[in-house]
Design an enzyme around this catalytic site. Structure first.
Site, PDB file in Angstrom:
ATOM      1  CB  ALA A 161      -1.330  -0.042   1.005  1.00 53.54           C
ATOM      2  CB  SER A 195       6.756   1.150  -1.332  1.00 55.50           C
ATOM      3  OG  SER A 195       7.397  -0.010  -0.641  1.00 55.50           O
ATOM      4  CG  HIS A 220      -3.991 -11.324   0.622  1.00 60.81           C
ATOM      5  ND1 HIS A 220      -3.434 -10.173   0.708  1.00 60.81           N
ATOM      6  CD2 HIS A 220      -4.974 -11.413   1.320  1.00 60.81           C
ATOM      7  CE1 HIS A 220      -3.497  -9.393   1.661  1.00 60.81           C
ATOM      8  NE2 HIS A 220      -4.480 -10.583   2.254  1.00 60.81           N
ATOM      9  CG  ASP A 221       0.078  -8.559   0.548  1.00 59.39           C
ATOM     10  OD1 ASP A 221      -0.577  -8.510   1.290  1.00 59.39           O
ATOM     11  OD2 ASP A 221       1.369  -7.064   0.338  1.00 59.39           O
ATOM     12  CB  THR A 222      -1.059 -12.495   3.499  1.00 61.41           C
ATOM     13  OG1 THR A 222      -1.225 -10.686   4.261  1.00 61.41           O
ATOM     14  CG2 THR A 222      -0.890 -12.814   5.374  1.00 61.41           C
ATOM     15  CB  THR A 241       2.811  -1.024   7.874  1.00 61.78           C
ATOM     16  OG1 THR A 241       3.875  -0.893   7.272  1.00 61.78           O
ATOM     17  CG2 THR A 241       1.725  -0.030   7.389  1.00 61.78           C
TER      18      THR A 241
END
Length: 486
Positions: free
Chosen positions: A18, A20, A243-245, A266
């Site tokens: 969200a 970079s 999904h990055d996770t 974050t």
């Protein structure tokens, strides 16, 4: 042009968060994967047309710049890029018409337009019923509520951000399953779209394209994209845990069952990996989510506060003229005695930007304690509070799943924070294994490499490669420092 016989297959990961994004080349050799970042770019929401949007056109231009850089690096080293995989944040989408045009820049989940849709959606589908099907924790920005604000969707398709990038690269419309599982319109048991919910909400059944699983090929590059980037036209775009996770969890270097993970950045995502979702009312009350992982696993987790609290404090202090390097700040915090004040790091009061040190001291006052104004004390409070939140969440996960956790893997940026890792070991009473920092890109590339046949096997084999590629640090709990209280 003379054709070079390329032997070394390398893989390109487009990994966008969200704040970079980057394009990373992954080189699998001898049971490990090395990563090289070839392009970094900023990302952020823009205010336009009375709302918060992503500048998707600018984002896609950066992706093409990164793929062009990847092509020239591979060309120079005599390697060939076998495929491209894409992962981003979840939930958000762009609407495209039948001829494939993007109607508007996608809304950001930080826009509050969907709040007004929550009550009308729940009036049609009870929250318990939503959870029993989707297993998704309630967040007012989940895709289901965003879509409920849209008008005239007939003839349009919603493409989640990674799918929208893949569509613009290949011309193929698909929805990758790990990200589909964050929409609130995906059946956690069958792994298919919850078409009944689409019907009830008056959304078209073909609103989303067909599902594709991590490891399946979405398509090859459009001629214009190949020409623009210098990549061969037969370069594949392969679905990964988009999904990055999901990609990060696939790269957790665990050796056995019974591990928990904390994807710490974050935000922190704290949970365990299961074969089946937990769709109980107790699970809903605890606000745990069941999201899809690679190989149809369930990522059973909760969002916990994260290092956002620290970065906001640093930003405020820097504006006041105090900007020490982070290692020194953490060292000063580590020197303070254990048992200091703790706040609830998940409190929505900390979500928005603003004077974070002030807010943290106010939260401590509300617990009847007092926090000195010194930055070291504030940093220690953040670290103790995150560790306590991690421990509480893992205890809940054990209770709700009936499993016991032996080791805790911390991946992402937080894995470099030695104080946070040690305090987490103390608070949980479990061994903490820290690393890799670049778990998301690594998981993305491991799935691509398996699709190409460079790596074979299931998640255990992918994780063996992740272990061999990671310099992990182990932290054992100091029982004398165990945190008391909640």
């Amino acid at each position: 042009m003379p054709s070079h016989h390329h032997t070394n297959q390398v893989f390109a990961a487009v990994d966008i968060g969200a704040s970079s994004g980057r394009v990373i080349l992954g080189r699998p050799t001898g049971g490990t994967v090395s990563l090289e970042t070839v392009h970094r770019f900023p990302n952020g929401v823009t205010e336009s047309d009375g709302g918060l949007h992503w500048d998707f056109d600018a984002l896609f231009a950066q992706v093409l710049t990164g793929l062009t850089a990847a092509a020239s690096v591979a060309e120079a080293t005599g390697e060939s890029i076998a495929s491209i995989g894409i992962d981003t944040w979840a939930v958000d989408y762009g609407l495209v018409n039948q001829s494939g045009e993007l109607l508007a820049q996608p809304f950001s989940y930080r826009d509050d337009r969907s709040r007004a849709a929550v009550a009308p959606v729940h009036a049609r589908i009870d929250q318990s019923r939503l959870y029993a099907t989707t297993g998704l924790q309630f967040l007012a920005f989940n895709t289901i509520y965003q879509l409920a604000t849209e008008k005239n969707l007939h003839g349009l398709q919603a493409l989640l951000i990674p799918d929208l990038i893949a569509f613009q690269l290949t011309g193929q419309r698909r929805t990758e399953a790990t990200n589909a599982s964050t929409t609130g319109l995906f059946d956690a048991v069958t792994g298919e779209w919850a078409t009944g919910f689409l019907d009830v909400l008056g959304l078209p059944r073909d609103l989303f394209p067909a599902l594709v699983q991590p490891g399946e090929t979405i398509g090859t590059l459009l001629p214009g994209i190949a020409a623009r980037t210098g990549l061969p036209a037969d370069t594949k775009v392969v679905a990964v845990g988009s999904h990055d996770t999901a990609s990060a969890v696939a790269a957790v270097p665990a050796t056995q069952e019974g591990f928990a993970y904390i994807s710490s950045g974050t935000w922190s995502l704290v949970g365990v990996e299961l074969d089946h979702p937990v769709l109980t009312e107790a699970s809903r009350q605890a606000n745990f989510t069941n999201e899809r992982g690679v190989d149809a696993t369930t990522r059973y987790l909760r969002n916990v506060g994260g290092l956002w609290l620290l970065s906001e404090c640093q930003r405020i202090w820097a504006a006041e003229g105090y900007a020490p390097p982070l290692p020194g700040l953490l060292e000063a915090a580590a020197a303070l005695p254990p048992g200091g004040p703790v706040i609830n790091a998940d409190d929505p009061a900390f979500t928005a930007p603003g004077n974070m040190p002030h807010r943290i001291r106010a939260a401590v006052r509300n617990t009847g304690d007092v926090l000195p104004d010194r930055p070291a004390a504030v940093v220690r409070c953040i670290m103790d509070s995150l560790a306590a939140g991690y421990a509480r969440t893992l205890a809940d996960a054990e209770r709700l799943t009936g499993r016991s956790v032996k080791t805790v893997h911390i991946v992402g940026g937080g894995s470099q924070n030695t104080l946070l890792c040690q305090l987490t070991a103390n608070a949980t009473g479990k061994t903490v294994i820290a690393g890799p920092v670049e778990a998301t890109a690594l998981g993305n590339i491991l799935v691509q490499a398996r699709t190409a046949g460079t790596i074979t096997g299931g998640l255990n084999e992918l994780r063996r490669t992740a272990r061999a590629s990671t310099h992990a640090t182990h932290y054992e709990p100091h029982p004398s420092h165990a945190l008391h209280g909640n």
